[in-house]
Design a protein around this motif. Structure first.
Motif, PDB file in Angstrom:
ATOM      1  N   ALA A 136      -1.232  12.207  -5.019  1.00  0.00           N
ATOM      2  CA  ALA A 136      -0.793  12.026  -6.387  1.00  0.00           C
ATOM      3  C   ALA A 136       0.363  10.917  -6.428  1.00  0.00           C
ATOM      4  O   ALA A 136       0.143   9.971  -7.316  1.00  0.00           O
ATOM      5  N   GLY A 137       1.231  11.136  -5.573  1.00  0.00           N
ATOM      6  CA  GLY A 137       2.291   9.890  -5.673  1.00  0.00           C
ATOM      7  C   GLY A 137       1.738   8.447  -5.473  1.00  0.00           C
ATOM      8  O   GLY A 137       2.152   7.656  -6.109  1.00  0.00           O
ATOM      9  N   ILE A 138       0.933   8.194  -4.464  1.00  0.00           N
ATOM     10  CA  ILE A 138       0.223   6.823  -4.314  1.00  0.00           C
ATOM     11  C   ILE A 138      -0.395   6.503  -5.294  1.00  0.00           C
ATOM     12  O   ILE A 138      -0.686   5.317  -5.671  1.00  0.00           O
ATOM     13  N   VAL A 140       9.591  -0.219   9.080  1.00  0.00           N
ATOM     14  CA  VAL A 140       8.084  -0.325   9.881  1.00  0.00           C
ATOM     15  C   VAL A 140       7.072   0.555   9.557  1.00  0.00           C
ATOM     16  O   VAL A 140       6.031   0.473   9.253  1.00  0.00           O
ATOM     17  N   ALA A 141       7.673   1.796   9.350  1.00  0.00           N
ATOM     18  CA  ALA A 141       6.837   3.111   9.171  1.00  0.00           C
ATOM     19  C   ALA A 141       6.250   2.937   7.684  1.00  0.00           C
ATOM     20  O   ALA A 141       5.183   3.189   7.447  1.00  0.00           O
ATOM     21  N   PRO A 142       6.998   2.819   6.635  1.00  0.00           N
ATOM     22  CA  PRO A 142       6.717   2.454   5.491  1.00  0.00           C
ATOM     23  C   PRO A 142       5.578   1.140   5.288  1.00  0.00           C
ATOM     24  O   PRO A 142       4.686   1.483   4.558  1.00  0.00           O
ATOM     25  N   LEU A 143       6.018   0.135   5.885  1.00  0.00           N
ATOM     26  CA  LEU A 143       5.046  -1.060   5.833  1.00  0.00           C
ATOM     27  C   LEU A 143       3.663  -0.664   6.506  1.00  0.00           C
ATOM     28  O   LEU A 143       2.588  -1.072   6.046  1.00  0.00           O
ATOM     29  N   ALA A 144       3.655   0.176   7.686  1.00  0.00           N
ATOM     30  CA  ALA A 144       2.376   0.403   8.372  1.00  0.00           C
ATOM     31  C   ALA A 144       1.595   1.473   7.195  1.00  0.00           C
ATOM     32  O   ALA A 144       0.488   1.334   6.955  1.00  0.00           O
ATOM     33  N   ALA A 145       2.296   2.525   6.778  1.00  0.00           N
ATOM     34  CA  ALA A 145       1.722   3.411   5.881  1.00  0.00           C
ATOM     35  C   ALA A 145       1.025   2.589   4.609  1.00  0.00           C
ATOM     36  O   ALA A 145      -0.106   2.794   4.179  1.00  0.00           O
ATOM     37  N   GLY A 146       1.928   1.765   4.024  1.00  0.00           N
ATOM     38  CA  GLY A 146       1.380   1.069   2.906  1.00  0.00           C
ATOM     39  C   GLY A 146       0.199   0.125   3.159  1.00  0.00           C
ATOM     40  O   GLY A 146      -0.697  -0.248   2.377  1.00  0.00           O
ATOM     41  N   ALA A 147       0.431  -0.572   4.357  1.00  0.00           N
ATOM     42  CA  ALA A 147      -0.490  -1.624   4.820  1.00  0.00           C
ATOM     43  C   ALA A 147      -2.023  -0.991   5.001  1.00  0.00           C
ATOM     44  O   ALA A 147      -3.136  -1.334   4.805  1.00  0.00           O
ATOM     45  N   ALA A 148      -1.804   0.329   5.540  1.00  0.00           N
ATOM     46  CA  ALA A 148      -2.945   1.225   5.689  1.00  0.00           C
ATOM     47  C   ALA A 148      -3.635   1.477   4.580  1.00  0.00           C
ATOM     48  O   ALA A 148      -4.934   1.508   4.359  1.00  0.00           O
ATOM     49  N   VAL A 149      -3.012   1.958   3.638  1.00  0.00           N
ATOM     50  CA  VAL A 149      -3.500   2.001   2.098  1.00  0.00           C
ATOM     51  C   VAL A 149      -4.168   1.002   1.590  1.00  0.00           C
ATOM     52  O   VAL A 149      -5.394   0.978   1.114  1.00  0.00           O
ATOM     53  N   PHE A 150      -3.433  -0.390   1.474  1.00  0.00           N
ATOM     54  CA  PHE A 150      -3.941  -1.837   1.255  1.00  0.00           C
ATOM     55  C   PHE A 150      -5.098  -2.281   2.062  1.00  0.00           C
ATOM     56  O   PHE A 150      -5.991  -3.014   1.560  1.00  0.00           O
ATOM     57  N   GLY A 165       4.543 -11.434  -2.566  1.00  0.00           N
ATOM     58  CA  GLY A 165       5.437 -10.256  -2.631  1.00  0.00           C
ATOM     59  C   GLY A 165       4.859  -8.846  -2.100  1.00  0.00           C
ATOM     60  O   GLY A 165       4.970  -7.925  -2.511  1.00  0.00           O
ATOM     61  N   THR A 166       3.508  -9.132  -1.360  1.00  0.00           N
ATOM     62  CA  THR A 166       2.719  -7.976  -0.873  1.00  0.00           C
ATOM     63  C   THR A 166       3.385  -7.476   0.226  1.00  0.00           C
ATOM     64  O   THR A 166       3.071  -6.250   0.451  1.00  0.00           O
ATOM     65  N   VAL A 167       4.175  -7.984   1.161  1.00  0.00           N
ATOM     66  CA  VAL A 167       4.834  -7.303   2.216  1.00  0.00           C
ATOM     67  C   VAL A 167       5.818  -6.179   1.482  1.00  0.00           C
ATOM     68  O   VAL A 167       5.771  -5.141   2.290  1.00  0.00           O
ATOM     69  N   SER A 168       6.608  -6.765   0.534  1.00  0.00           N
ATOM     70  CA  SER A 168       7.514  -5.735   0.114  1.00  0.00           C
ATOM     71  C   SER A 168       6.709  -4.925  -0.635  1.00  0.00           C
ATOM     72  O   SER A 168       7.484  -3.502  -0.817  1.00  0.00           O
ATOM     73  N   ARG A 169       5.931  -5.092  -1.309  1.00  0.00           N
ATOM     74  CA  ARG A 169       5.003  -3.986  -2.118  1.00  0.00           C
ATOM     75  C   ARG A 169       4.291  -3.210  -1.053  1.00  0.00           C
ATOM     76  O   ARG A 169       4.507  -1.852  -1.438  1.00  0.00           O
ATOM     77  N   ALA A 170       3.990  -3.605  -0.051  1.00  0.00           N
ATOM     78  CA  ALA A 170       3.350  -2.399   0.936  1.00  0.00           C
ATOM     79  C   ALA A 170       4.554  -1.581   1.605  1.00  0.00           C
ATOM     80  O   ALA A 170       4.235  -0.329   1.381  1.00  0.00           O
ATOM     81  N   ILE A 171       5.480  -2.066   1.711  1.00  0.00           N
ATOM     82  CA  ILE A 171       6.786  -1.216   2.257  1.00  0.00           C
ATOM     83  C   ILE A 171       7.202  -0.209   0.877  1.00  0.00           C
ATOM     84  O   ILE A 171       7.123   0.945   0.845  1.00  0.00           O
ATOM     85  N   GLU A 172       7.150  -0.523  -0.229  1.00  0.00           N
ATOM     86  CA  GLU A 172       7.278   0.270  -1.502  1.00  0.00           C
ATOM     87  C   GLU A 172       6.265   1.375  -1.561  1.00  0.00           C
ATOM     88  O   GLU A 172       6.507   2.550  -1.799  1.00  0.00           O
ATOM     89  N   VAL A 173       5.230   1.122  -1.451  1.00  0.00           N
ATOM     90  CA  VAL A 173       4.015   2.040  -1.328  1.00  0.00           C
ATOM     91  C   VAL A 173       4.051   3.183  -0.354  1.00  0.00           C
ATOM     92  O   VAL A 173       3.964   4.254  -0.422  1.00  0.00           O
ATOM     93  N   GLY A 174       4.465   2.617   0.962  1.00  0.00           N
ATOM     94  CA  GLY A 174       4.641   3.440   2.126  1.00  0.00           C
ATOM     95  C   GLY A 174       5.715   4.325   1.692  1.00  0.00           C
ATOM     96  O   GLY A 174       5.661   5.451   2.228  1.00  0.00           O
ATOM     97  N   ARG A 175       6.942   3.973   1.179  1.00  0.00           N
ATOM     98  CA  ARG A 175       8.010   4.761   1.034  1.00  0.00           C
ATOM     99  C   ARG A 175       7.607   5.940   0.036  1.00  0.00           C
ATOM    100  O   ARG A 175       7.940   6.918   0.359  1.00  0.00           O
TER     101      ARG A 175
END
Length: 376
Positions: free
Chosen positions: A231-233, A16-26, A211-221
């Motif tokens: 720089a990482g994201i 959930v935390a990675p998903l939230a972080a990635g979704a915020a970016v997207f 694939g956008t849900v799993s992608r958001a989790i990847e970006v959040g991680r």
């Protein structure tokens, strides 16, 4: 704990935390701030267990997918929390209309809280989540969705507010749906939730961004686990860091169910002396420097905290914040003629032509389109 190389089949509390972080970016500034909804989704998973993440190619003839999202001004959503029965009320009315059970929920947009909330709704309702969305980011209007790009009609929409009012809309097209849904939202106090676009194993392929849900989790991680988050994201997304500086001016108001305005970032360090303005309508729409547009929708523009890399939604921007502005290319669907018509700069009232953004070409920003101050 799942490793990043393992396929994501269940969304658990660890995601959930990675998903939230990635979704915020997207979210590109929109879709609603993720902090409150993150807590709600974690609570739902704790109470009801993990949620199955379903690929589009796994949909069968008995599956019925419904899009669910919040609609309204993100600034209102900070203070007006959803009612506990809203999602169940919405689902019940949808199933009555379609005459069959709904088996999965898809996010209308992977950006912001709208990319996170469907997991909590699915957990509480005993449904799966489709690993896809309709935007690959966040957009402010119902017309700006991938199904509309490919010509898939929305036969109905159901909306519910925190009081319990339910409205069923059958409009002649999705442009009229936007008008009526926005009117309902304004009457509801500026925020509501809605469901529309019944998708099946026949209609979903090619009509959604996969694939956008799993992608958001990847970006959040990547963001959470990086010693240099910005720089990482940027590396993870293939994005360019346009400017690093501090917020020196904000012009923001809530009107017509939208948060509108602009934010100005003054460069610091290596970017000292630069002034960059970002125009917003719920989301970050256009970047302007020295009277020249350097990036515009439908490409993605996100403002992040310079130290933590955490994306800052438009309603949470404040004077003095140290920020970095990132930009990267949108999904190819939005670069089609129809995609640009629906979500390019002219769709928001900017009398400029869309120029596809590339991170490699960011250094030549001065070649962008000139824009007058009164283009909107």
């Amino acid at each position: 704990m799942r490793t990043t190389t393992e396929p994501l089949r269940l969304i658990t509390s660890d995601d959930v935390a990675p998903l939230a972080a990635g979704a915020a970016v997207f979210g590109t500034g929109g879709g609603g701030a993720v902090h409150t909804v993150q807590l709600a989704v974690e609570s739902a998973l704790a109470a009801h267990g993990p949620v199955r993440l379903l690929r589009v190619d796994e949909l069968g003839p008995d599956d019925a997918v419904i899009i669910m999202s919040a609609i309204g001004a993100p600034s209102v959503g900070i203070e007006m929390l959803g009612a506990s029965a809203q999602a169940a009320t919405l689902l019940s009315e949808v199933e009555r209309l379609i005459g069959r059970p709904v088996t999965a929920i898809m996010a209308a947009e992977i950006g912001g809280s709208n990319g996170v909330s469907p997991v909590g709704w699915a957990a509480a309702l005993g449904l799966a989540v489709l690993d896809a969305d309709g935007m690959g980011r966040a957009f402010p209007q119902a017309t700006m969705i991938s199904m509309n790009v490919v010509g898939l009609p929305s036969e109905f929409a159901v909306m519910s507010d925190v009081v319990g009012n339910v409205t069923v809309l059958r409009t002649v097209d999705i442009a009229w749906l936007e008008r009526h849904a926005r009117a309902f939202t304004v009457a509801a106090g500026g925020i509501a939730i809605g469901a529309h676009y019944l998708l099946t194993h026949e209609t979903a392929p090619g009509a959604v961004i996969e694939g956008t849900v799993s992608r958001a989790i990847e970006v959040g991680r990547r963001l959470i686990g990086s010693s240099d988050p910005v720089a990482g994201i940027a590396d993870e997304l293939g994005a360019a860091v346009l400017v690093t500086g501090k917020v020196v001016d904000i012009d923001r108001m809530t009107e017509g169910g939208f948060t509108r305005g602009s934010v100005t970032v003054q460069g610091i360090g290596a970017d000292r002396g630069r002034l960059v303005r970002i125009e917003i309508q719920n989301e970050n729409l256009v970047v302007i420097e020295d009277g020249v547009v350097t990036v515009s929708v439908p490409d993605l523009i996100t403002i992040v905290d310079s130290e933590t890399g955490e994306a800052i939604s438009t309603e949470l921007l404040r004077f003095g914040q140290r920020v970095s502005v990132l930009a990267w290319a949108c999904d190819p669907l939005w670069r089609t003629e129809r995609g640009i018509e629906l979500a390019g700069p002219r769709a928001f009232g900017y009398e400029i032509e869309y120029t596809p953004f590339t991170a490699a070409g960011a250094a030549t920003a001065g070649e962008g389109a000139a824009v007058e101050e009164a283009t909107r």
